[in-house]
Motif scaffolding. Structure first.
Motif, PDB file in Angstrom:
ATOM      1  N   PRO A  55       0.823  -1.204   0.000  1.00 44.60           N
ATOM      2  CA  PRO A  55       0.000   0.000   0.000  1.00 44.60           C
ATOM      3  C   PRO A  55       0.864   1.264   0.000  1.00 44.60           C
ATOM      4  CG  PRO A  55      -0.696  -1.510   1.728  1.00 44.60           C
ATOM      5  CD  PRO A  55       0.559  -2.051   1.151  1.00 44.60           C
ATOM      6  N   GLU A  56       0.347   2.320  -0.600  1.00 44.76           N
ATOM      7  CA  GLU A  56       1.082   3.582  -0.680  1.00 44.76           C
ATOM      8  C   GLU A  56       1.531   4.062   0.692  1.00 44.76           C
ATOM      9  OE1 GLU A  56       2.240   5.455  -3.228  1.00 44.76           O
ATOM     10  OE2 GLU A  56       1.619   3.841  -4.559  1.00 44.76           O
ATOM     11  N   ALA A  57       0.688   3.880   1.695  1.00 46.53           N
ATOM     12  CA  ALA A  57       1.026   4.342   3.045  1.00 46.53           C
ATOM     13  C   ALA A  57       2.235   3.608   3.614  1.00 46.53           C
ATOM     14  CB  ALA A  57      -0.177   4.160   3.973  1.00 46.53           C
ATOM     15  N   MET A  58       2.531   2.385   3.120  1.00 53.67           N
ATOM     16  CA  MET A  58       3.639   1.593   3.641  1.00 53.67           C
ATOM     17  C   MET A  58       4.927   1.771   2.839  1.00 53.67           C
ATOM     18  SD  MET A  58       2.270   0.239   6.228  1.00 53.67           S
ATOM     19  CE  MET A  58       3.478  -0.970   6.700  1.00 53.67           C
ATOM     20  N   LYS A  59       4.851   2.423   1.666  1.00 50.27           N
ATOM     21  CA  LYS A  59       6.036   2.615   0.837  1.00 50.27           C
ATOM     22  C   LYS A  59       6.929   3.682   1.461  1.00 50.27           C
ATOM     23  CE  LYS A  59       4.029   1.135  -3.496  1.00 50.27           C
ATOM     24  NZ  LYS A  59       3.619   1.510  -4.835  1.00 50.27           N
ATOM     25  N   PRO A  60       8.241   3.559   1.244  1.00 51.28           N
ATOM     26  CA  PRO A  60       9.149   4.556   1.810  1.00 51.28           C
ATOM     27  C   PRO A  60       8.940   5.921   1.166  1.00 51.28           C
ATOM     28  CG  PRO A  60      10.352   2.900   0.547  1.00 51.28           C
ATOM     29  CD  PRO A  60       8.921   2.502   0.544  1.00 51.28           C
ATOM     30  N   LYS A  61       9.080   6.950   1.981  1.00 52.07           N
ATOM     31  CA  LYS A  61       8.934   8.320   1.495  1.00 52.07           C
ATOM     32  C   LYS A  61      10.133   9.120   1.963  1.00 52.07           C
ATOM     33  CE  LYS A  61       3.924   8.288   1.731  1.00 52.07           C
ATOM     34  NZ  LYS A  61       3.642   7.033   2.361  1.00 52.07           N
ATOM     35  N   LYS A  62      10.593  10.031   1.130  1.00 48.87           N
ATOM     36  CA  LYS A  62      11.675  10.926   1.507  1.00 48.87           C
ATOM     37  C   LYS A  62      11.063  12.137   2.183  1.00 48.87           C
ATOM     38  CE  LYS A  62      15.663  13.292  -0.311  1.00 48.87           C
ATOM     39  NZ  LYS A  62      16.455  13.569  -1.504  1.00 48.87           N
ATOM     40  N   ILE A  63      11.556  12.450   3.352  1.00 47.47           N
ATOM     41  CA  ILE A  63      11.033  13.568   4.127  1.00 47.47           C
ATOM     42  C   ILE A  63      11.991  14.743   3.976  1.00 47.47           C
ATOM     43  CG2 ILE A  63      10.266  14.335   6.398  1.00 47.47           C
ATOM     44  CD1 ILE A  63       8.707  11.908   5.297  1.00 47.47           C
ATOM     45  N   ALA A  64      11.493  15.860   3.473  1.00 49.19           N
ATOM     46  CA  ALA A  64      12.298  17.068   3.347  1.00 49.19           C
ATOM     47  C   ALA A  64      12.127  17.897   4.605  1.00 49.19           C
ATOM     48  CB  ALA A  64      11.852  17.860   2.118  1.00 49.19           C
ATOM     49  N   VAL A  65      13.238  18.307   5.195  1.00 52.03           N
ATOM     50  CA  VAL A  65      13.210  19.090   6.420  1.00 52.03           C
ATOM     51  C   VAL A  65      13.406  20.556   6.052  1.00 52.03           C
ATOM     52  CG1 VAL A  65      14.289  19.457   8.656  1.00 52.03           C
ATOM     53  CG2 VAL A  65      14.176  17.160   7.685  1.00 52.03           C
ATOM     54  N   GLY A  66      12.486  21.388   6.508  1.00 52.66           N
ATOM     55  CA  GLY A  66      12.627  22.809   6.208  1.00 52.66           C
ATOM     56  C   GLY A  66      11.491  23.601   6.816  1.00 52.66           C
ATOM     57  N   GLY A  67      11.799  24.477   7.746  1.00 55.58           N
ATOM     58  CA  GLY A  67      10.769  25.309   8.345  1.00 55.58           C
ATOM     59  C   GLY A  67       9.932  24.534   9.337  1.00 55.58           C
TER      60      GLY A  67
END
Length: 156
Positions: A127-139
């Motif tokens: 499921p999309e919710a379980m796929k890895p995601k890149k988290i951008a840090v900013g603000g």
């Protein structure tokens, strides 16, 4: 009988009880009947195929049941009385039941019987919710980049 001791791993790995239990139970189950023979093939990143040699079985003689993390394939032959007298019986005429443990998110995509081979195609759909995601840090707000991890992202 070979028995693998998982106790050192059980002490340090949390949440893998089901995996260790499956491995231990598979060792006991595989020591039994080897009929019918089968192949398991990886056909891509998320695609698999199980092929069972079921010569003499018709599609109506085979029952395939998929449930949570388990695939059960049963074959039952109708009781036909032969018209002649057999001098040698080398072709198996018995029913069978094969069980395959499936990983999470693996489902049966289709099944076909041709030339005495039962082919079952499996696909893993995470499921999309379980796929890895890149988290951008900013603000102050969290931005999620949907491309997934790249080679510069450290694995958690």
């Amino acid at each position: 009988m070979n028995r693998i001791d998982f106790s050192p791993y059980r002490r340090t790995m949390v949440g893998f009880d089901r995996l260790f239990d499956m491995i231990e139970n598979q060792g006991r189950a595989s020591a039994g009947d080897k009929y019918p023979p089968f192949n398991i093939e990886r056909r891509g990143q998320d695609a698999y195929r199980i092929t069972l040699a079921v010569a003499g079985f018709k599609p109506g003689d085979i029952d395939i049941t998929a449930q949570a993390n388990l695939l059960i394939v049963k074959g039952s032959k109708p009781d036909d009385t032969p018209e002649g007298e057999y001098l040698h019986v080398g072709i198996a005429q018995r029913g069978f039941e094969r069980r395959f443990e499936l990983a999470d998110y693996v489902r049966v995509d289709g099944a076909d019987l041709a030339d005495g081979l039962l082919v079952i195609d499996l696909v893993r759909e995470v499921p999309e919710a379980m796929k890895p995601k890149k988290i951008a840090v900013g603000g102050n707000k969290l931005t999620v980049v949907e491309n997934g991890p790249d080679e510069n992202t450290a694995a958690a």
